[in-house]
Scaffold this active site. Structure first.
Site, PDB file in Angstrom:
ATOM      1  N   LYS A 165       0.697  -1.156   0.035  1.00 11.83           N
ATOM      2  CA  LYS A 165       0.058   0.069  -0.020  1.00 11.83           C
ATOM      3  C   LYS A 165       0.611   1.409  -0.119  1.00 11.83           C
ATOM      4  CE  LYS A 165      -0.725   1.298   4.880  1.00 11.83           C
ATOM      5  NZ  LYS A 165      -0.362   2.652   4.798  1.00 11.83           N
ATOM      6  N   ASP A 252      -3.732   7.000   4.532  1.00  9.40           N
ATOM      7  CA  ASP A 252      -2.734   6.345   4.968  1.00  9.40           C
ATOM      8  C   ASP A 252      -3.451   5.302   5.832  1.00  9.40           C
ATOM      9  OD1 ASP A 252      -0.054   5.944   5.247  1.00  9.40           O
ATOM     10  OD2 ASP A 252      -0.372   6.481   7.523  1.00  9.40           O
ATOM     11  N   HIS A 257      -6.366  -0.141   5.964  1.00 11.25           N
ATOM     12  CA  HIS A 257      -6.831  -0.778   7.328  1.00 11.25           C
ATOM     13  C   HIS A 257      -8.004  -0.714   7.920  1.00 11.25           C
ATOM     14  CE1 HIS A 257      -2.441  -0.990   7.284  1.00 11.25           C
ATOM     15  NE2 HIS A 257      -2.211   0.053   7.809  1.00 11.25           N
ATOM     16  N   LYS A 357      -3.175  10.395  14.895  1.00  8.34           N
ATOM     17  CA  LYS A 357      -1.668  10.390  15.352  1.00  8.34           C
ATOM     18  C   LYS A 357      -1.736  11.149  16.635  1.00  8.34           C
ATOM     19  CE  LYS A 357       0.432   8.539  11.500  1.00  8.34           C
ATOM     20  NZ  LYS A 357       1.262   7.462  11.595  1.00  8.34           N
TER      21      LYS A 357
END
Length: 508
Positions: A165, A252, A257, A357
């Site tokens: 990915k 991301d 995911h 994050k």
């Protein structure tokens, strides 16, 4: 000809590991050192690599094979889940070679090298090409392999491609990359990797659902109030400012995911554990997600950027202080989405996704919050507040499953307390769980694509993400994203989004 080695798998299957050559493009990079080589080393420790196996490192720079071997050894010593064994490493290192590929014409040299390995070691024309490079190099590598006919397996061999990915950065680029790959390789020989699918607890989602009669009858809109999926990280962008400015947390983490977790939680039971049967059901989930109208994107999502704060007592900088971040950046380091799956099983059940994050804790989990009881017999209990049942599947770091429910506390008073039944992988199984890349590399070598992503999955997920990205880009009132203090659980706006639905995020 050497005898093939039988391999026993978790689900009771038996497959055959054939001799092969694993070719890693980007062999000098971080992924190869931190993940791929430690995974291969642990497979070697368990005697799970083919009896005839060669590893060919490929990179652009001039490099001696011994230099590459030294670098990979450093990666194993630093990142292997088990202690370093010099004898095992020596056996594995003896199988490593290096080929420089910096120009299109160098692919011919790679082909000659692989042909030589077939003759000298007996790899029999079986090649697994792993693209552990920046995505910008993917198309050139595929075209180079095709130009040297390395995409074609003759004389009973096979040629497979592993793609890391991200597969594209939007629907258009994903389609272009898939088209280039499709012109060189058959879809059955393409393995688009998402390492989350290699985690033991992610693989266990289907077993938990479809091997236990007690849970599946409750897995629908009649009993489930809503679903929360959280992927929280305490780390920042780790010096990847330029990359993260292009990607953001949505591209991301969410597109790959989190959507994989969503699909495994929401899918119908497949007709078999065949790879395509499972992936067919995952694609149906993605196609059932309600398209968000451009004007409603800001109501169905919250974005944010971390500000300076503290993680584990250590002061950390804000996103704007990170190298490579634009001073006027509107790239999100936190995102929360509200999605709806319009089918019979999940009609009316919102799915809340959040990823970020520099949050308060490193944790990935899926939680199903069940509906309240239809009539509260015990609403006057003196011991506490009754709460709906919650089933939480912990993906990392403490893999396991929790079930929370109410029970009567000991004593004469009708006091109700919330309690928890807890299953932990580490406590229940003596052997340490293998790393995700160990399972995925092994599956690619044996040709099992169950835990890999099919082309239509990639494109369906990007079509959903593009609607949010386009809505954010077309915002008539562009403004700075909400800030959240590093070490918190994200911007307050994400809590407001759930409060409007009379719900709240789980405390983790």
């Amino acid at each position: 000809m050497e005898r093939s080695k039988p391999l026993r798998l978790d689900l009771g299957e038996q497959r055959t590991l054939q001799p092969c050559a694993l070719v890693i493009f980007g062999a000098t990079g971080d992924l190869a050192r931190r993940k791929l080589m430690p995974a291969l080393y642990n497979l070697a420790l368990d005697d799970l690599l083919p009896e005839t196996f060669s590893l060919v490192g490929v990179a652009r720079r001039e490099l001696d094979a011994q230099e590459l071997i030294g670098s990979l050894r450093d990666g194993v010593e630093a990142h292997s889940r088990r202690p370093f064994d010099g004898e095992c490493w020596s056996r594995l290192a003896s199988r490593i070679s290096y080929v420089r590929v910096a120009e299109a014409e160098h692919y011919g040299s790679l082909a000659e090298h692989l042909d030589g390995l077939d003759r000298e070691t007996g790899t029999q024309g079986h090649r697994l090409f792993y693209m552990a490079t920046p995505p910008s190099a993917f198309t050139a590598i595929v075209e180079g392999l095709a130009s040297a006919r390395l995409n074609w397996a003759g004389n009973g061999g096979w040629s497979r491609l592993v793609v890391e990915k991200p597969v594209g950065r939007d629907l258009e680029s994903a389609r272009a990359l898939n088209q280039a790959i499709g012109e060189a390789f058959r879809e059955r020989d393409v393995f688009r990797i998402d390492h989350y699918l290699g985690k033991e607890t992610v693989q266990n989602l289907m077993v938990f659902r479809f091997a236990n009669a007690i849970f599946e009858p409750l897995w629908n809109q009649k009993y489930v109030d809503h679903v929360q999926i959280t992927v929280a990280e305490t780390i920042g962008i780790e010096g990847r400012g330029a990359y993260f400015e292009e990607a953001g947390i949505t591209r991301d983490i969410v597109q790959n995911h989190m959507f994989q977790l969503l699909c495994l939680i929401a899918m119908e039971a497949p007709s078999s554990i065949n790879a395509d049967a499972i992936r067919d059901e995952k694609v149906k989930v993605l196609h059932s997600i309600r398209p968000v109208d451009p004007g409603c994107v800001t109501a169905e999502s919250v974005r944010g950027q971390y500000a300076a704060g503290a993680i584990d007592g250590k002061v950390v900088p804000g996103y704007f202080q990170e190298p490579g971040v634009a001073p006027d950046s509107r790239t999100e380091t936190f995102v929360a989405l509200r999605l709806h799956i319009d089918n019979w099983r999940w009609a009316g059940v919102p799915f809340y996704l959040r990823a970020g994050k520099r949050l308060a804790k490193r944790v990935t989990e899926v939680a199903l919050r069940f509906r309240d009881v239809p009539h509260r017999l015990f609403q006057k209990n003196r011991g506490g507040v009754m709460s709906p049942n919650t089933l939480a599947l912990r993906i990392q770091p403490n893999e396991g499953i929790d079930l929370r429910f109410d029970t009567k506390a000991p004593g004469a008073d009708p006091s109700i307390r919330r309690v928890q039944m807890r299953f932990d992988y580490e406590d229940s199984f003596a052997n340490a769980s293998p790393e995700a890349y160990e399972r995925l590399l092994l599956d690619a070598m044996t040709g099992d694509s169950t835990l890999f992503i099919r082309r239509d999955e990639v494109e369906a997920s990007w079509s959903i993400i593009d609607r949010f990205q386009n809505g954010w880009a077309d915002d008539d009132n562009p403004r700075a994203l909400p800030a959240y203090v590093a070490g918190s659980w994200g911007p307050s706006e994400s809590h407001v989004m759930l409060a409007h639905d009379n719900r709240r995020w789980r405390s983790l």
